[in-house]
Write a protein that holds these residues in place. Structure first.
Motif: not given
Length: 315
Positions: A34-62
Motif C-alpha cells: 500500500k505504501r509503495l503504490i500510494n507513493s508512486h501515485h503521488q510522485l507521478e502526479k507531481r511529475r505531471l504537474q511539473a511537466v505542465a509547468r514546463n519545470d524540467k528540473a523538478a520533472e527530472t528530480a521527481i
C-alpha cells in the motif's frame, strides 16, 4: 597381501554441479504494498504537474525519486502481489460471479449450471482489458471471452504495451468490444481530465447498445438476441479504491452515476468491500450529441477528504 578394494563410486546428484537457481522476488507485505503504490501515485502526479509547468528540473528530480522506488516495474509487482488470493484475489472474479460463472467456467453455488448464462461460454464475446497485469485472471480462464490485453508496461507475452488514451480508434465494428475492463485503472491516471477522457473513449471502443460481436470476426456486429447477453453487454467493468468514491471531496457514487448516465450507461451491478468498489455499467443509450461538462467541484467538505476526481470536459 590382498588387494585393497576400491570404495564404490558415489554418484552425485545431477543438481550438484548446477549453479543455484534464481529465487523469485520476496513477497511484499500488505502494508509495504500500500505504501509503495500510494507513493508512486503521488510522485507521478507531481511529475505531471511539473511537466505542465514546463519545470524540467523538478520533472527530472521527481523521475529520479520514482526510479528510486523501483519505477513502474516495482509498482506493477506490488499490484500483482495484491492480486494474490491471500490479499483479496483477482478483482475480475467479482465480474465472473455477476455473470454466474466462477474461475473455472462452472456455475456458482447460487446459480446451478442449467440456469447460468448459456451463451457466455459459446458466444465470441470480446473483452479489452486495460491495465492488464496477468494473462491468468478469472476472465481469461473462464473461456467466455476473446481477450485483448494492454498495459503501459507489458509484463510479458499476451499483453500489448499500449496507452489506452493513445490507442487508435476502431475503423469498424470488428475492432470494437463487448466489455472493457477498467480495474484499478482510473485511479492510476494522474490527470483528472484524462480520467474523463478515458470514459469518453470507451464509447468509441464499445459496440452500440443492444449489439454484440458477430460470430464471424470479419463481420461488423449482430443484435444481442440472448436475454443474458443483452442484459450484461456491451458494458464497462470498473474497479476503484473505496476511498476514491467514499471519501473524496470531488467524487461521490451519485456524481459518478450521473456522469455515466450522461454517457449512456446504467448501473447494473455494484459491490463495496473494505478496500475496493466494483461496478458493472451497461451501455443502454447511444453516444449523446451533447455532453454537459462535469468540472472539478467540491461535493463534500472536510480536512480528511482526498482529492480524487473525474472531470468530463463536455462538448
Amino acid at each position: 597381501m590382498g588387494t585393497k578394494k576400491k570404495a564404490p563410486l558415489r554418484v552425485k546428484s545431477l543438481t550438484a554441479g548446477r549453479p543455484p537457481m534464481a529465487r523469485p522476488p520476496k513477497s511484499i507485505s500488505r502494508k509495504a504494498t500500500k505504501r509503495l503504490i500510494n507513493s508512486h501515485h503521488q510522485l507521478e502526479k507531481r511529475r505531471l504537474q511539473a511537466v505542465a509547468r514546463n519545470d524540467k528540473a523538478a520533472e527530472t528530480a521527481i523521475a529520479a525519486d520514482i526510479e528510486a522506488l523501483g519505477g513502474l516495474a516495482r509498482y506493477q509487482q506490488a499490484s500483482l502481489q495484491g492480486q494474490h488470493h491471500e490479499r483479496g484475489g483477482d478483482s475480475s472474479r467479482v465480474l465472473m460471479q455477476w455473470l454466474g460463472i466462477d474461475d473455472n467456467s462452472k456455475a456458482t453455488a447460487s446459480q446451478p449450471a442449467a440456469e447460468k448464462p448459456s451463451s457466455l461460454t459459446s458466444a465470441p464475446l470480446r473483452m479489452l482489458e486495460v491495465g492488464a497485469l496477468s494473462i491468468n485472471n478469472a476472465c481469461s480462464a473462464s473461456g467466455c471471452f476473446r481477450m485483448e490485453r494492454i498495459d503501459l508496461n507489458s509484463q510479458g507475452p499476451g499483453i500489448t504495451q499500449q496507452d489506452f488514451l493513445q490507442r487508435p480508434k476502431p475503423q469498424s465494428d470488428s475492432e470494437r468490444f463487448d466489455i472493457i475492463s477498467l480495474s484499478l485503472v482510473l485511479n492510476y491516471v494522474p490527470q483528472h481530465k484524462d480520467r474523463g477522457e478515458m470514459l469518453l473513449r470507451c464509447l468509441n471502443f464499445l459496440h452500440e447498445p443492444g449489439m454484440v460481436s458477430a460470430d464471424d470476426t470479419k463481420a461488423s456486429s449482430t443484435p444481442a438476441t440472448d436475454d443474458d447477453i443483452q442484459k450484461y453487454f456491451p458494458s464497462v467493468f470498473m474497479v476503484l479504491p473505496e476511498p476514491c468514491v467514499a471519501n473524496s471531496r470531488y467524487l461521490t457514487e451519485e456524481h459518478l452515476t450521473d456522469m455515466m448516465s450522461v454517457l449512456g450507461f446504467d448501473l447494473l451491478e455494484s459491490k463495496a468491500s473494505q478496500r475496493l468498489v466494483y461496478y458493472l455499467w451497461v451501455r443502454k443509450r447511444p453516444a449523446p450529441s451533447f455532453i454537459p461538462r462535469f468540472p472539478k467541484k467540491e461535493l463534500r467538505s472536510g480536512s480528511t477528504r482526498n482529492n480524487f476526481s473525474i472531470v468530463l470536459q463536455g462538448t
